[in-house]
Design a protein around this motif. Structure first.
Motif, PDB file in Angstrom:
ATOM      1  N   PHE A  95      61.063  32.207  24.290  1.00  0.00           N
ATOM      2  CA  PHE A  95      60.686  30.940  24.921  1.00  0.00           C
ATOM      3  C   PHE A  95      59.371  30.423  24.347  1.00  0.00           C
ATOM      4  N   LEU A  96      58.383  31.293  24.239  1.00  0.00           N
ATOM      5  CA  LEU A  96      57.085  30.867  23.723  1.00  0.00           C
ATOM      6  C   LEU A  96      57.187  30.330  22.300  1.00  0.00           C
ATOM      7  N   SER A  97      58.026  30.959  21.502  1.00  0.00           N
ATOM      8  CA  SER A  97      58.146  30.536  20.104  1.00  0.00           C
ATOM      9  C   SER A  97      58.799  29.166  19.960  1.00  0.00           C
ATOM     10  N   ARG A  98      59.553  28.727  20.981  1.00  0.00           N
ATOM     11  CA  ARG A  98      60.244  27.437  20.899  1.00  0.00           C
ATOM     12  C   ARG A  98      59.380  26.260  21.343  1.00  0.00           C
ATOM     13  N   LEU A  99      58.216  26.520  21.887  1.00  0.00           N
ATOM     14  CA  LEU A  99      57.361  25.421  22.324  1.00  0.00           C
ATOM     15  C   LEU A  99      56.984  24.553  21.127  1.00  0.00           C
ATOM     16  N   ALA A 100      57.086  23.258  21.284  1.00  0.00           N
ATOM     17  CA  ALA A 100      56.806  22.341  20.177  1.00  0.00           C
ATOM     18  C   ALA A 100      56.001  21.152  20.678  1.00  0.00           C
ATOM     19  N   LYS A 101      55.201  20.615  19.801  1.00  0.00           N
ATOM     20  CA  LYS A 101      54.387  19.446  20.136  1.00  0.00           C
ATOM     21  C   LYS A 101      55.288  18.292  20.559  1.00  0.00           C
ATOM     22  N   GLY A 102      54.920  17.642  21.666  1.00  0.00           N
ATOM     23  CA  GLY A 102      55.696  16.527  22.182  1.00  0.00           C
ATOM     24  C   GLY A 102      56.688  16.905  23.256  1.00  0.00           C
ATOM     25  N   ASP A 103      56.970  18.208  23.423  1.00  0.00           N
ATOM     26  CA  ASP A 103      57.861  18.646  24.500  1.00  0.00           C
ATOM     27  C   ASP A 103      57.264  18.286  25.862  1.00  0.00           C
ATOM     28  N   THR A 104      58.128  18.000  26.811  1.00  0.00           N
ATOM     29  CA  THR A 104      57.694  17.730  28.174  1.00  0.00           C
ATOM     30  C   THR A 104      58.291  18.778  29.104  1.00  0.00           C
ATOM     31  N   TRP A 105      57.452  19.338  29.974  1.00  0.00           N
ATOM     32  CA  TRP A 105      57.871  20.391  30.886  1.00  0.00           C
ATOM     33  C   TRP A 105      57.303  20.138  32.278  1.00  0.00           C
ATOM     34  N   ALA A 106      58.011  20.607  33.283  1.00  0.00           N
ATOM     35  CA  ALA A 106      57.420  20.747  34.602  1.00  0.00           C
ATOM     36  C   ALA A 106      56.604  22.038  34.601  1.00  0.00           C
ATOM     37  N   PHE A 107      55.495  22.048  35.335  1.00  0.00           N
ATOM     38  CA  PHE A 107      54.659  23.251  35.343  1.00  0.00           C
ATOM     39  C   PHE A 107      54.164  23.558  36.742  1.00  0.00           C
ATOM     40  N   ARG A 108      53.810  24.810  36.934  1.00  0.00           N
ATOM     41  CA  ARG A 108      53.128  25.258  38.149  1.00  0.00           C
ATOM     42  C   ARG A 108      51.995  26.177  37.743  1.00  0.00           C
ATOM     43  N   LEU A 109      50.874  26.023  38.421  1.00  0.00           N
ATOM     44  CA  LEU A 109      49.690  26.843  38.157  1.00  0.00           C
ATOM     45  C   LEU A 109      48.949  27.057  39.464  1.00  0.00           C
ATOM     46  N   THR A 110      48.637  28.304  39.775  1.00  0.00           N
ATOM     47  CA  THR A 110      47.697  28.596  40.840  1.00  0.00           C
ATOM     48  C   THR A 110      46.389  29.014  40.191  1.00  0.00           C
ATOM     49  N   ALA A 111      45.299  28.354  40.585  1.00  0.00           N
ATOM     50  CA  ALA A 111      44.033  28.563  39.901  1.00  0.00           C
ATOM     51  C   ALA A 111      42.886  28.662  40.889  1.00  0.00           C
ATOM     52  N   ASN A 112      41.747  29.074  40.356  1.00  0.00           N
ATOM     53  CA  ASN A 112      40.493  29.176  41.099  1.00  0.00           C
ATOM     54  C   ASN A 112      39.550  28.101  40.537  1.00  0.00           C
ATOM     55  N   PRO A 113      39.630  26.874  41.056  1.00  0.00           N
ATOM     56  CA  PRO A 113      38.843  25.776  40.486  1.00  0.00           C
ATOM     57  C   PRO A 113      37.385  25.834  40.920  1.00  0.00           C
ATOM     58  N   VAL A 114      36.527  26.245  40.003  1.00  0.00           N
ATOM     59  CA  VAL A 114      35.099  26.376  40.308  1.00  0.00           C
ATOM     60  C   VAL A 114      34.279  25.665  39.239  1.00  0.00           C
ATOM     61  N   HIS A 115      33.024  25.413  39.557  1.00  0.00           N
ATOM     62  CA  HIS A 115      32.090  24.848  38.585  1.00  0.00           C
ATOM     63  C   HIS A 115      30.714  25.424  38.862  1.00  0.00           C
ATOM     64  N   SER A 116      29.821  25.287  37.909  1.00  0.00           N
ATOM     65  CA  SER A 116      28.465  25.811  38.044  1.00  0.00           C
ATOM     66  C   SER A 116      27.511  24.662  38.342  1.00  0.00           C
ATOM     67  N   ILE A 117      26.680  24.856  39.360  1.00  0.00           N
ATOM     68  CA  ILE A 117      25.720  23.823  39.739  1.00  0.00           C
ATOM     69  C   ILE A 117      24.329  24.434  39.844  1.00  0.00           C
ATOM     70  N   ARG A 118      23.318  23.571  39.725  1.00  0.00           N
ATOM     71  CA  ARG A 118      21.926  23.973  39.916  1.00  0.00           C
ATOM     72  C   ARG A 118      21.361  23.108  41.027  1.00  0.00           C
ATOM     73  N   ARG A 119      20.978  23.720  42.140  1.00  0.00           N
ATOM     74  CA  ARG A 119      20.533  22.960  43.310  1.00  0.00           C
ATOM     75  C   ARG A 119      19.136  22.382  43.142  1.00  0.00           C
ATOM     76  N   ALA A 120      18.319  23.021  42.306  1.00  0.00           N
ATOM     77  CA  ALA A 120      16.958  22.527  42.084  1.00  0.00           C
ATOM     78  C   ALA A 120      16.518  22.903  40.678  1.00  0.00           C
ATOM     79  N   ASP A 121      15.600  22.121  40.121  1.00  0.00           N
ATOM     80  CA  ASP A 121      15.081  22.401  38.785  1.00  0.00           C
ATOM     81  C   ASP A 121      14.474  23.797  38.739  1.00  0.00           C
ATOM     82  N   GLY A 122      14.804  24.517  37.685  1.00  0.00           N
ATOM     83  CA  GLY A 122      14.247  25.846  37.502  1.00  0.00           C
ATOM     84  C   GLY A 122      15.052  26.953  38.138  1.00  0.00           C
ATOM     85  N   GLU A 123      15.976  26.613  39.024  1.00  0.00           N
ATOM     86  CA  GLU A 123      16.803  27.632  39.642  1.00  0.00           C
ATOM     87  C   GLU A 123      17.980  27.985  38.745  1.00  0.00           C
TER      88      GLU A 123
END
Length: 236
Positions: A95-123
């Motif tokens: 299956f992986l070898s058949r993937l080609a540019k321009g193909d359209t697929w339905a997908f599902r992903l469970t993820a941990n959506p996080v980001h990095s923040i700085r609450r104050a300068d220097g922290e």
């Protein structure tokens, strides 16, 4: 690589215990691979995801380097006396070898959506979870270019809202939990928060090699706790 699907019997106590603890599920998944030792820090990545389609329709998906043996899961959380096979495993490589540019697929992903923040300068920066569907969706869209796909945009006439409905993408099964984790070096017990979200949508392949990497090594953090596994299916 191999892709495995296992249905959990949600009426069994063992299944409920596994579903309530990402640590227990992780241990059960890793115990399916005889060649991977708990002390092996260089072991290949194993991904897993739980899909809760309905109360009695809960599936475990696993992507790993070898064919797993899920006998212990069948005994704890399946139907051990059934004549039906306890799980289905398929060679992922064709299956992986058949993937080609321009193909359209339905997908599902469970993820941990996080980001990095700085609450104050220097922290120092602090890793913080995205908690709203809008920001969780933005987290995924920010990663699509480097991950080998593009989430399909809706035509203007199909959009129900002037903003926030531009893509063939929904966010659901949003969960927040916390669990204890012992640090290996210090032995200290810490409380670890875990925020997850499941994405369903349509994508177009833009870079097959990059997408193959995502499908086999995961996207984002918390992969040991059921995050990062993306699967594809034919568009209905």
């Amino acid at each position: 690589m191999h892709l495995t699907r296992f249905r959990l019997n949600t009426l069994r106590q063992g299944a409920r215990r596994l579903l309530s603890s990402p640590q227990a599920m992780h241990a059960a998944v890793m115990g399916s691979f005889a060649a991977i030792l708990p002390s092996d820090t260089d072991a290949p990545r194993v991904l897993w995801r739980v899909d809760r389609n309905a109360r009695a329709e809960v599936f475990l998906y696993v992507v790993g380097p070898d064919r797993p043996d899920l006998t212990h899961l069948v005994e704890q959380a399946g139907w051990p006396t059934s004549s039906e096979p306890g799980w289905d495993t398929h060679d992922y490589a064709p299956f992986l070898s058949r993937l080609a540019k321009g193909d359209t697929w339905a997908f599902r992903l469970t993820a941990n959506p996080v980001h990095s923040i700085r609450r104050a300068d220097g922290e120092p920066t602090k890793r913080t979870a995205h908690v709203t569907p809008r920001h969780q969706m933005g987290w995924l869209l920010q990663r699509q270019d480097t991950s080998g796909f593009r989430v399909v945009e809706k035509p203007a006439h199909a959009r129900r809202l002037p903003e926030g409905d531009e893509y063939e993408l929904i966010v659901h099964d949003r969960r927040s939990a916390a669990f204890g984790k012992t640090e290996r070096q210090t032995g200290r017990r810490n409380r670890v928060p875990l925020t997850t979200a499941t994405f369903d949508g349509r994508l177009e392949v833009t870079d097959p090699d990059a997408l193959r990497t995502v499908l086999t090594t995961g996207l984002g953090r918390a992969k040991a706790y059921g995050c990062g596994l993306m699967t594809l299916a034919p568009v209905a």
